[in-house]
Design an enzyme around this catalytic site. Structure first.
Site, PDB file in Angstrom:
ATOM      1  N   GLU A 145       0.864  -1.182   0.000  1.00  0.00           N
ATOM      2  CA  GLU A 145       0.000   0.000   0.000  1.00  0.00           C
ATOM      3  C   GLU A 145       0.900   1.231   0.000  1.00  0.00           C
ATOM      4  OE1 GLU A 145      -3.435  -0.273   2.375  1.00  0.00           O
ATOM      5  OE2 GLU A 145      -3.931   1.862   2.242  1.00  0.00           O
ATOM      6  N   GLU A 271     -10.497   4.527   8.946  1.00  0.00           N
ATOM      7  CA  GLU A 271     -10.666   4.150   7.534  1.00  0.00           C
ATOM      8  C   GLU A 271     -11.199   2.722   7.394  1.00  0.00           C
ATOM      9  OE1 GLU A 271      -6.776   5.178   5.874  1.00  0.00           O
ATOM     10  OE2 GLU A 271      -7.471   7.231   5.595  1.00  0.00           O
ATOM     11  N   ASP A 350      -2.772  14.365   7.057  1.00  0.00           N
ATOM     12  CA  ASP A 350      -2.219  13.144   6.475  1.00  0.00           C
ATOM     13  C   ASP A 350      -1.027  13.392   5.556  1.00  0.00           C
ATOM     14  OD1 ASP A 350      -1.885  10.531   5.832  1.00  0.00           O
ATOM     15  OD2 ASP A 350      -3.740  10.287   4.715  1.00  0.00           O
ATOM     16  N   GLU A 378       3.993   9.148  -0.658  1.00  0.00           N
ATOM     17  CA  GLU A 378       2.603   9.097  -1.140  1.00  0.00           C
ATOM     18  C   GLU A 378       2.128  10.445  -1.700  1.00  0.00           C
ATOM     19  OE1 GLU A 378      -0.179   7.851   1.843  1.00  0.00           O
ATOM     20  OE2 GLU A 378      -1.914   8.134   0.525  1.00  0.00           O
TER      21      GLU A 378
END
Ligand code: GCV
Length: 663
Positions: A145, A271, A350, A378
């Site tokens: 991920e 989440e 985040d 990310e």
């Protein structure tokens, strides 16, 4: 052909090194040569010195060496620390424990590889952070991920891999002082739930053994719903006696098989992951139940604070995702067991390119805390775009929380200096995969190296770390070293310029999070809105807005609350600002947006050109690999520039003063 590279441990020959004689012999006093960590340290010494200096260090146990390397135990040095001192014709490495010896040897090898003069060496160093961890978001099927460097080297098709690459991984991260690794994704689903069953114990035992030979403790991410998914319980309510008994039995079995396991990382109520909220319990009740079960085995519960409502209505202007961490955890300060550590992301939302520091740091005084940063890029260019993250991490560590008159920075807090806690530290979401070069972009390895070095010594500057990494990784002229260092040092700012303005964040493509999509998250459920209209943009998080600014200690709360004192790089995070408002530079907000996007895109091009200048000094394969990434970065930067500028031109109707092309 080499299947994977050795990054900063490539140990290239060092010509005409004056102190090769220091390494011809070594003695060991107070340590067993057969201890696994000492064996690895000596193996590394032999490998590194042999390869760099062409000398084979010989054990001189039975003789008294005139010079050479003298390794001895010194319990006056703090755990895992070491001292290195040049004395006469040799060097003394003193350490309180085996890990200190390992780290001391890696330090020496680093100095030789950097061609540093060690004749007057005099160093005493102890790690500032007790826990220095990497979190992998690797799934059992081999996917990662937010992975940008190939597939997992821990897992493939439901199986655990234990091989030479795992050993090299342990060497690499051991060399920078990492002492804990979570190998599986915090989103624990499917096969990963079985990691705490006999199905995986044999391989986990082998992995834990390799790791512990390099001073690293194995940790696992845990599924809070295991009692239901594995045990057939009808609930996973942390206060239900049946659930507690289930965990006690399971954990007993786990520790019988894996006595050195460090503990568990838990993503609960986040989440879609299960957690105590389902049963009307709070986060402390969930974490403490596991902590009590783990206590007899010395296990830790690392409990993430990334708990927020991810099903928000974009029309709702009251709920503010930035507030969630503090709202869910701060009132529980002092309620957690001493083997629980709260792991807190650096910012309240985040991992954006610019966020304020989470107000949980300095907000909680009686709770063990770890800082979580993300070196997997990310939101910071996905290891295509260059983004050296040490300048960002330095800002976070140096931030004054104002929780005390002194020792109030994030670095003070996570090291335990502020409140005297002992289970503290720092973790990074890791950026590695099975790509030959480990990190996809060769230059992204600077973030892995840098994170480890900074976790050990939070006084190191971004430039020092970059210089160390460059010198050990490449073989460049001093001028080229400086050019590459400067590229790294400016890269975060460049990325910031062509992406999201002034701390607003979240203008990325939904799902994959690469490239621009200004409204990509604007009407979604994720709570990440920029609220742009024809007059301005930004989120009012002041006392007249969502009140987020008031979560900070008074001095910081007042600073953020007022647009005149709010640091400009965070202006849109805290305030709604009109396009024609003048910034400190004298420019209007809209002009700042245009200018920074034009600048960012052209600076990305400049960095690519600098890289091209290094061609003749680089391994052609590395050169090409990075050049290809820069090509993609340039396209990405142009896309960001044009989409963001056109978006705000169309919203505001205000043209660029300089008349540049906007669509
Ligand atoms: C592992 C972000 C990422 C998710 C990640 C999550 C987390 O939302 O996009 O992929 O999940 O953070 O930190 O748990």
């Amino acid at each position: 052909m080499q299947e994977w590279t050795q990054l900063w441990l490539s140990y290239r020959p060092v010509k005409a090194y004056e102190r090769a004689d220091f390494f011809a012999e070594y003695t060991l006093e107070g340590f067993e040569a057969e201890h696994p960590v000492i064996r690895n340290a000596l193996r590394e010494l032999t490998l590194g010195i042999g390869s760099m200096l062409g000398v084979k260090p010989e054990s001189a146990v039975k003789k008294t060496p005139a010079g050479g390397l003298r390794i001895r135990r010194d319990t006056s040095i703090g755990s895992e620390g070491y001292s290195l001192k040049a004395e006469g014709d040799g060097i003394t490495l003193a350490a309180p424990d085996e890990k200190g010896v390992l780290y001391g040897i890696f330090h020496l090898l680093r100095l030789v590889s950097m061609k540093a003069d060690i004749a007057s060496l005099d160093v005493l160093t102890e790690p500032e952070n007790p826990l220095r961890m990497l979190n992998h978001w690797d799934n059992l099927d081999g996917s990662i991920e937010r992975g940008y460097s190939g597939r997992s080297f821990f897992f493939r098709e439901g199986k655990i891999l234990v091989n030479d690459r795992i050993r090299d991984y342990a060497r690499l991260i051991g060399s920078i002082g990492i002492n804990g690794v979570v190998i599986n994704n915090v989103n624990v689903k499917g096969d990963a739930t079985d990691l705490i069953t006999d199905r995986y114990f044999p391989e986990l035992q082998k992995m834990a053994e390799i790791f512990s030979g390099y001073g690293i403790r194995l940790f696992l991410s845990l599924n809070f719903a295991s009692p239901m998914e594995l045990g057939g319980c009808g609930t996973c309510d942390p206060l239900d006696p049946e659930v507690v008994t289930w965990w006690e039995r399971r954990i007993r079995t786990v520790y019988k098989a894996l006595p050195s396991l460090g503990g568990f990382l838990v993503k609960a109520d986040s989440e879609g992951r299960p957690g105590p909220f389902t049963y009307g319990r709070n986060q402390a009740q969930g974490a403490n139940m596991l902590a009590d079960v783990l206590k007899p085995y010395g296990g830790l519960v690392i409990w993430r604070c990334f708990v927020y409502n991810c099903t928000q209505d974009w029309r709702d202007r009251i709920t503010d995702r930035a507030r969630a961490g503090y709202d869910n955890f701060c009132s529980l300060d002092g309620a957690f067991r001493d083997n629980v550590i709260l792991q807190i992301k650096n910012g309240p939302v985040d991992f954006q390119i610019r966020e304020p520091v989470s107000p949980l740091f300095g907000g909680m005084e009686h709770t063990n805390q770890m800082l979580e940063v993300q070196i997997a890029q990310e939101y910071t260019g996905q290891q295509i775009d260059l983004c050296y993250l040490m300048p960002m991490f330095r800002e976070v560590l140096d931030f004054h929380t104002c929780c005390r008159d002194e020792k109030d920075t994030v670095a003070d807090i996570i090291s335990g200096r502020t409140f005297g806690n002992t289970n503290m530290g720092i973790a990074a979401v890791c950026n590695t995969g099975d790509d030959k070069n480990w990190t996809g972009n060769d230059l992204a390895a600077a973030n892995l190296y840098g994170f480890g070095r900074l976790a050990w010594d939070m006084s190191l500057s971004s430039a020092e770390i970059a210089e160390e990494w460059i010198r050990q990784t490449f073989d460049l002229s001093p001028e080229s070293e400086r050019m590459l260092r400067d590229m790294l040092l400016r890269s975060r700012e460049v990325y910031e310029k062509y992406t999201c303005p002034l701390g607003i964040g979240w203008m990325v493509n939904p799902l994959d999070h690469y490239g621009p999509s200004v409204d990509g998250y604007e009407y979604s459920r994720w709570g990440t809105y920029h609220r742009s209209d024809h007059l301005g943009l930004g989120v009012d998080r002041t006392d007249k807005g969502t009140g987020y600014a008031q979560q900070y200690r008074e001095t910081n709360a007042a600073m953020y609350n007022d647009p005149h004192t709010c640091p400009e790089e965070l202006l849109l995070f805290f305030h709604r600002v009109l396009y024609e408002t003048r910034l400190k530079s004298g420019k209007t907000l809209i002009q700042h947006i245009y200018d920074s996007h034009f600048e960012g895109a052209s600076e990305a091009k400049e960095m690519a050109e600098c890289w091209e200048k290094l061609r003749l000094e680089l391994d052609p394969e590395v050169y090409e690999r990075v050049r290809e990434r820069f090509r993609r970065q340039i396209r990405n930067a142009e896309e960001w520039r044009d989409q963001v500028n056109s978006y705000f031109y169309r919203k505001s109707g205000i043209p660029d003063e300089k008349g540049r092309r906007i669509y």
